[in-house]
Design an enzyme around this catalytic site. Sequence first.
Site, PDB file in Angstrom:
ATOM      1  N   ALA A 111       0.816  -1.217   0.000  1.00  0.00           N
ATOM      2  CA  ALA A 111       0.000   0.000   0.000  1.00  0.00           C
ATOM      3  C   ALA A 111       0.851   1.268   0.000  1.00  0.00           C
ATOM      4  O   ALA A 111       0.508   2.248  -0.659  1.00  0.00           O
ATOM      5  CB  ALA A 111      -0.932  -0.014   1.198  1.00  0.00           C
ATOM      6  N   SER A 135      -3.348  -3.994  -0.287  1.00  0.00           N
ATOM      7  CA  SER A 135      -2.114  -4.661   0.132  1.00  0.00           C
ATOM      8  C   SER A 135      -2.430  -6.086   0.576  1.00  0.00           C
ATOM      9  O   SER A 135      -3.306  -6.291   1.421  1.00  0.00           O
ATOM     10  CB  SER A 135      -1.507  -3.862   1.291  1.00  0.00           C
ATOM     11  N   ALA A 136      -1.699  -7.071   0.016  1.00  0.00           N
ATOM     12  CA  ALA A 136      -2.065  -8.476   0.230  1.00  0.00           C
ATOM     13  C   ALA A 136      -1.944  -8.939   1.688  1.00  0.00           C
ATOM     14  O   ALA A 136      -2.698  -9.796   2.130  1.00  0.00           O
ATOM     15  CB  ALA A 136      -1.202  -9.379  -0.661  1.00  0.00           C
ATOM     16  N   HIS A 137      -1.010  -8.337   2.448  1.00  0.00           N
ATOM     17  CA  HIS A 137      -0.821  -8.866   3.814  1.00  0.00           C
ATOM     18  C   HIS A 137      -1.951  -8.484   4.764  1.00  0.00           C
ATOM     19  O   HIS A 137      -1.994  -8.935   5.904  1.00  0.00           O
ATOM     20  CB  HIS A 137       0.557  -8.497   4.381  1.00  0.00           C
ATOM     21  N   THR A 166      11.141  -6.572 -12.496  1.00  0.00           N
ATOM     22  CA  THR A 166      10.622  -7.917 -12.762  1.00  0.00           C
ATOM     23  C   THR A 166       9.549  -8.281 -11.747  1.00  0.00           C
ATOM     24  O   THR A 166       9.757  -8.145 -10.542  1.00  0.00           O
ATOM     25  CB  THR A 166      11.772  -8.948 -12.680  1.00  0.00           C
ATOM     26  N   CYS A 196       2.895   1.475  11.909  1.00  0.00           N
ATOM     27  CA  CYS A 196       3.969   2.275  11.357  1.00  0.00           C
ATOM     28  C   CYS A 196       4.349   3.419  12.276  1.00  0.00           C
ATOM     29  O   CYS A 196       5.452   3.909  12.223  1.00  0.00           O
ATOM     30  CB  CYS A 196       3.554   2.828   9.997  1.00  0.00           C
TER      31      CYS A 196
HETATM   32  C1  PLP Z   1      -4.848   2.078   5.803  1.00  0.00           C
HETATM   33  C2  PLP Z   1      -3.430   1.699   5.520  1.00  0.00           C
HETATM   34  N1  PLP Z   1      -2.782   2.246   4.500  1.00  0.00           N
HETATM   35  C3  PLP Z   1      -1.520   1.909   4.198  1.00  0.00           C
HETATM   36  C4  PLP Z   1      -0.819   0.978   4.939  1.00  0.00           C
HETATM   37  C5  PLP Z   1       0.593   0.597   4.537  1.00  0.00           C
HETATM   38  O1  PLP Z   1       0.544  -0.697   4.015  1.00  0.00           O
HETATM   39  P1  PLP Z   1       1.815  -1.531   3.501  1.00  0.00           P
HETATM   40  O2  PLP Z   1       2.338  -2.228   4.714  1.00  0.00           O
HETATM   41  O3  PLP Z   1       1.271  -2.516   2.516  1.00  0.00           O
HETATM   42  O4  PLP Z   1       2.770  -0.592   2.892  1.00  0.00           O
HETATM   43  C6  PLP Z   1      -1.448   0.383   6.030  1.00  0.00           C
HETATM   44  C7  PLP Z   1      -0.715  -0.586   6.890  1.00  0.00           C
HETATM   45  O5  PLP Z   1      -0.877  -0.619   8.096  1.00  0.00           O
HETATM   46  C8  PLP Z   1      -2.801   0.731   6.321  1.00  0.00           C
HETATM   47  O6  PLP Z   1      -3.465   0.171   7.331  1.00  0.00           O
END
Ligand code: PLP
Length: 395
Positions: free
Chosen positions: A70, A209-211, A250, A341
């Site tokens: 993301a 975002s896949a995770h 790639t 984060c």
């Molecule tokens: C709403 C939102 N946006 C962006 C991100 C960032 O995602 P990524 O870890 O895939 O960079 C997160 C991750 O916590 C999120 O919850």
Amino acid sequence: MIYLDHHATTPCDPRVVDAMLPFLTEQFGNPHSDSHEAGRFARNAIDQSLRTIAAIVNVPPESVVVTSGATESINLALRGVMMHPRCKRPKLVICDTEHPAALEVAEDLQRQTIADGRAIEVVRVRVHPHDHSLAGQIDLDHLQELVDDQTALVCVMMANNEMGAIAPMPSVAEITHQAGALLHCDATQSVGRMQVDAKRLDIDLLTASAHKFYGPKSVGFLAVGNGNRRVRLRPQIVGGGQQRGLRGGTLNPASIVAMASALQFAMEDLTDDSKRIARLRNLLWQRLKDGVEGIEINGPDFETETTTRLAGNLNVRLQRIEGEAWMAATPEIAFSSGSACSSTEALPSHVLTAMGLSESEARRSVRFGVGRFNTEEEILSATDQLIASHRKLVG
Ligand SMILES: Cc1ncc(COP(=O)(O)O)c(C=O)c1O
């Protein structure tokens, strides 16, 4: 450990691991080598995966750009629109409660100009305060005031990663497009957890975002355009010409196959999963409410309004102790005091303070995220431990 932090990340579903493994072993071809069968096999697997993803979020298959997650998708969307040589509008409108992955890009863009030399202007939209019936929701009147014919892009997340508020995207899209601007939606917490139809919601740029939906980390996508209007992006990673020049490098067939299969499983299981997860979240709240004196909910009231809050989300505020102390005193339970984060910094959550909570109230808040593999026994055991550690702390 009992894992109750599914907004930070989710475990990879074993079915997804099975789907990706062959691409890490015998099917190792470079998807950009079309001169032999190994390469063509990998390319076909990627094309099929992109078609699956596109069908689920309802965008044309060629609009899906694979990224490292993301954060990269948001960078590509925001920088890509504002820094495009043909961008004629200098204003970016962004909601106060966006993830730092978006707010920090906007902050950086504020120090730059669009192609004609005019400085980029970033303006922030308020959310409704914590005591409002639409607590944490974007204030649409304020959005309407801010978006004008100088606005190139509006950036609004679909579901908040801290307190789970789900934005009224159709209204956001209407206000955005009436002014002739484009809409980027950070749907990182929503894709795979609810129906997300980019065409029907009229979202021009969609981040996922896949995770967050039981796939691997460091793979995601940005859907660029939904077929309704043209979206021009300046690439941020060049070299190699992959993905029609929009993002060089790639591609990794294993992670793309995994992302598509994770999303497919998430959508197949969606109705059952969300009902079960909401029931467990409600049980978590009921037990904490009964056992932790003075505890309160931050964000939309899910006891009456199930549709404006993510099923697994619970964000609560304590009366007397800080979230950090509660977490330290309950090491067997994984939960968090803010977005992953920003949790390395000792700052109170910007999302909670944007809702009008004081710094002290924000520091007394924690977030739980219930997920697919949690059980009722885990919730009972987790709440026993949380209640006991809270009692010890308050004396
Ligand atoms: C709403 C939102 N946006 C962006 C991100 C960032 O995602 P990524 O870890 O895939 O960079 C997160 C991750 O916590 C999120 O919850």
